[in-house]
Design a protein around this motif. Structure first.
Motif, mmCIF file in Angstrom:
data_model
loop_
_atom_site.group_PDB
_atom_site.id
_atom_site.type_symbol
_atom_site.label_atom_id
_atom_site.label_comp_id
_atom_site.label_asym_id
_atom_site.label_seq_id
_atom_site.Cartn_x
_atom_site.Cartn_y
_atom_site.Cartn_z
ATOM 1 N N ASN A 164 53.635 15.244 76.271
ATOM 2 C CA ASN A 164 54.604 14.473 77.274
ATOM 3 C C ASN A 164 53.920 14.435 78.677
ATOM 4 O OD1 ASN A 164 56.670 14.233 75.449
ATOM 5 N ND2 ASN A 164 57.623 16.186 75.635
ATOM 6 N N GLU A 165 53.208 15.443 79.132
ATOM 7 C CA GLU A 165 52.355 15.161 80.456
ATOM 8 C C GLU A 165 51.846 14.151 80.694
ATOM 9 O OE1 GLU A 165 49.525 18.203 82.508
ATOM 10 O OE2 GLU A 165 51.530 18.967 82.313
ATOM 11 N N ASN A 166 51.116 13.748 79.211
ATOM 12 C CA ASN A 166 50.102 12.458 79.550
ATOM 13 C C ASN A 166 51.018 11.215 79.456
ATOM 14 O OD1 ASN A 166 47.704 14.060 79.398
ATOM 15 N ND2 ASN A 166 47.487 13.695 77.155
ATOM 16 N N LYS A 167 52.171 11.371 78.870
ATOM 17 C CA LYS A 167 53.039 10.109 79.099
ATOM 18 C C LYS A 167 53.499 10.023 80.373
ATOM 19 C CE LYS A 167 54.779 10.378 74.108
ATOM 20 N NZ LYS A 167 55.988 10.516 73.435
ATOM 21 N N LEU A 168 53.863 11.014 81.011
ATOM 22 C CA LEU A 168 54.252 11.284 82.648
ATOM 23 C C LEU A 168 53.165 10.525 83.372
ATOM 24 C CD1 LEU A 168 56.273 14.466 82.902
ATOM 25 C CD2 LEU A 168 57.231 12.139 82.854
ATOM 26 N N PHE A 169 52.052 10.976 83.285
ATOM 27 C CA PHE A 169 50.863 10.501 84.021
ATOM 28 C C PHE A 169 50.653 9.044 83.829
ATOM 29 C CE2 PHE A 169 49.580 14.918 84.695
ATOM 30 C CZ PHE A 169 49.280 14.856 85.975
ATOM 31 N N LYS A 170 50.764 8.590 82.656
ATOM 32 C CA LYS A 170 50.703 7.065 82.150
ATOM 33 C C LYS A 170 51.767 6.099 83.049
ATOM 34 C CE LYS A 170 48.860 3.648 80.491
ATOM 35 N NZ LYS A 170 47.489 3.138 81.044
ATOM 36 N N LYS A 171 53.316 6.856 82.898
ATOM 37 C CA LYS A 171 54.156 6.252 83.809
ATOM 38 C C LYS A 171 53.962 6.211 84.879
ATOM 39 C CE LYS A 171 57.599 6.293 80.210
ATOM 40 N NZ LYS A 171 59.011 6.591 79.789
ATOM 41 N N ALA A 172 53.442 7.386 85.679
ATOM 42 C CA ALA A 172 53.147 7.410 87.129
ATOM 43 C C ALA A 172 52.107 6.293 87.586
ATOM 44 C CB ALA A 172 52.588 8.792 87.481
ATOM 45 N N GLU A 173 51.123 6.026 86.559
ATOM 46 C CA GLU A 173 50.194 5.144 86.788
ATOM 47 C C GLU A 173 50.612 3.467 86.940
ATOM 48 O OE1 GLU A 173 47.046 5.411 83.989
ATOM 49 O OE2 GLU A 173 46.395 7.319 84.717
ATOM 50 N N LEU A 174 51.720 3.434 86.201
ATOM 51 C CA LEU A 174 52.238 2.279 85.977
ATOM 52 C C LEU A 174 53.206 1.818 87.007
ATOM 53 C CD1 LEU A 174 52.632 1.963 82.097
ATOM 54 C CD2 LEU A 174 51.065 0.611 83.633
ATOM 55 N N LEU A 175 53.899 3.098 87.902
ATOM 56 C CA LEU A 175 54.891 2.797 88.516
ATOM 57 C C LEU A 175 54.773 1.875 89.653
ATOM 58 C CD1 LEU A 175 57.939 3.803 89.440
ATOM 59 C CD2 LEU A 175 56.993 5.700 90.639
ATOM 60 N N ILE A 176 53.777 1.893 90.465
ATOM 61 C CA ILE A 176 53.596 0.930 91.647
ATOM 62 C C ILE A 176 53.397 -0.306 90.890
ATOM 63 C CG2 ILE A 176 52.224 0.737 93.742
ATOM 64 C CD1 ILE A 176 52.112 3.597 94.258
ATOM 65 N N PRO A 177 52.605 -0.744 90.069
ATOM 66 C CA PRO A 177 52.347 -2.127 89.534
ATOM 67 C C PRO A 177 53.763 -2.546 89.081
ATOM 68 C CG PRO A 177 50.699 -0.707 88.801
ATOM 69 C CD PRO A 177 51.630 0.377 89.648
ATOM 70 N N ALA A 178 54.492 -1.797 88.408
ATOM 71 C CA ALA A 178 55.725 -2.319 88.056
ATOM 72 C C ALA A 178 56.818 -2.562 89.180
ATOM 73 C CB ALA A 178 56.511 -1.005 87.277
ATOM 74 N N ILE A 179 56.726 -1.697 90.460
ATOM 75 C CA ILE A 179 57.641 -2.231 91.466
ATOM 76 C C ILE A 179 56.912 -3.617 92.083
ATOM 77 C CG2 ILE A 179 58.262 -1.416 93.781
ATOM 78 C CD1 ILE A 179 58.076 1.405 92.749
ATOM 79 N N HIS A 189 61.987 16.744 81.694
ATOM 80 C CA HIS A 189 60.587 17.134 81.479
ATOM 81 C C HIS A 189 60.483 18.654 81.994
ATOM 82 C CE1 HIS A 189 59.226 13.392 80.006
ATOM 83 N NE2 HIS A 189 60.156 12.806 81.058
ATOM 84 N N LYS A 190 59.339 19.460 81.610
ATOM 85 C CA LYS A 190 59.009 20.582 82.177
ATOM 86 C C LYS A 190 58.635 20.656 83.638
ATOM 87 C CE LYS A 190 57.433 22.437 77.723
ATOM 88 N NZ LYS A 190 56.158 22.913 77.050
ATOM 89 N N GLN A 191 59.210 21.628 84.275
ATOM 90 C CA GLN A 191 58.865 21.763 85.752
ATOM 91 C C GLN A 191 57.819 21.475 86.082
ATOM 92 O OE1 GLN A 191 60.712 21.796 88.441
ATOM 93 N NE2 GLN A 191 59.044 22.226 89.755
#
Length: 166
Positions: free
Chosen positions: A7-22, A69-71
């Motif tokens: 799940n942590e890796n999924k979160l990091f992947k989504k974080a990487e995609l956040l600015i390009p998505a915006i 997600h975990k704290q």
């Protein structure tokens, strides 16, 4: 081939995609918004981009904090996002980000006290109001620019309220 992704890796992947998505959402919607709301022609593209990006990022950060997600994972991803943002944006941007975050939390608290719950569209309306107040004057935001608040807020929040969900 990766068969398991934490799940942590999924979160990091989504974080990487956040600015390009915006950025992609900005690029695909802004020309149509300028046609729908001619008053936007008074605002520089840079100012709109900054306001839109900050409101969207604030929404995503609030969504991350409220996620299941975990704290520890949320904290790591939040720190990584902050590093990326600090490297990408200047001090003025950071001041606006802080202002947006404080405005959001203060408005949510006020709405909760007034209504005993958060009304429908409260998050979008709060972000839209912040954007309009930054792009125009506070007085204009509360009078002749009022019609811009909900559409701008929905645009900046819709995709990012559930950004961290699987």
């Amino acid at each position: 081939m990766i068969l398991f992704c934490s799940n942590e890796n999924k979160l990091f992947k989504k974080a990487e995609l956040l600015i390009p998505a915006i950025d992609a959402l900005y690029l695909t919607t802004y020309p149509g918004l300028k046609e729908a709301f001619p008053v936007l022609k008074q605002i520089t593209d840079t100012k709109w981009n900054i306001c839109f990006k900050i409101a969207s990022l604030t929404t995503a950060m609030v969504s991350l904090i409220a996620s299941d997600h975990k704290q520890k994972s949320r904290s790591k991803v939040g720190k990584k996002l902050k590093e990326v943002l600090d490297n990408e944006f200047d001090a003025e941007w950071c001041i606006l980000f802080t202002d947006c975050n404080e405005f959001f939390h203060a408005n949510m608290e006020r709405l909760e006290k007034e209504n005993n719950k958060i009304p429908l569209f409260a998050i979008a309306d709060t972000m839209g109001l912040w954007m309009v107040r930054i792009m125009f004057s506070q007085a204009e935001a509360e009078t002749e620019r009022k019609e811009l608040i909900r559409p701008f807020g929905i645009l900046a929040t819709k995709e990012f309220l559930e950004w961290w969900k699987d």
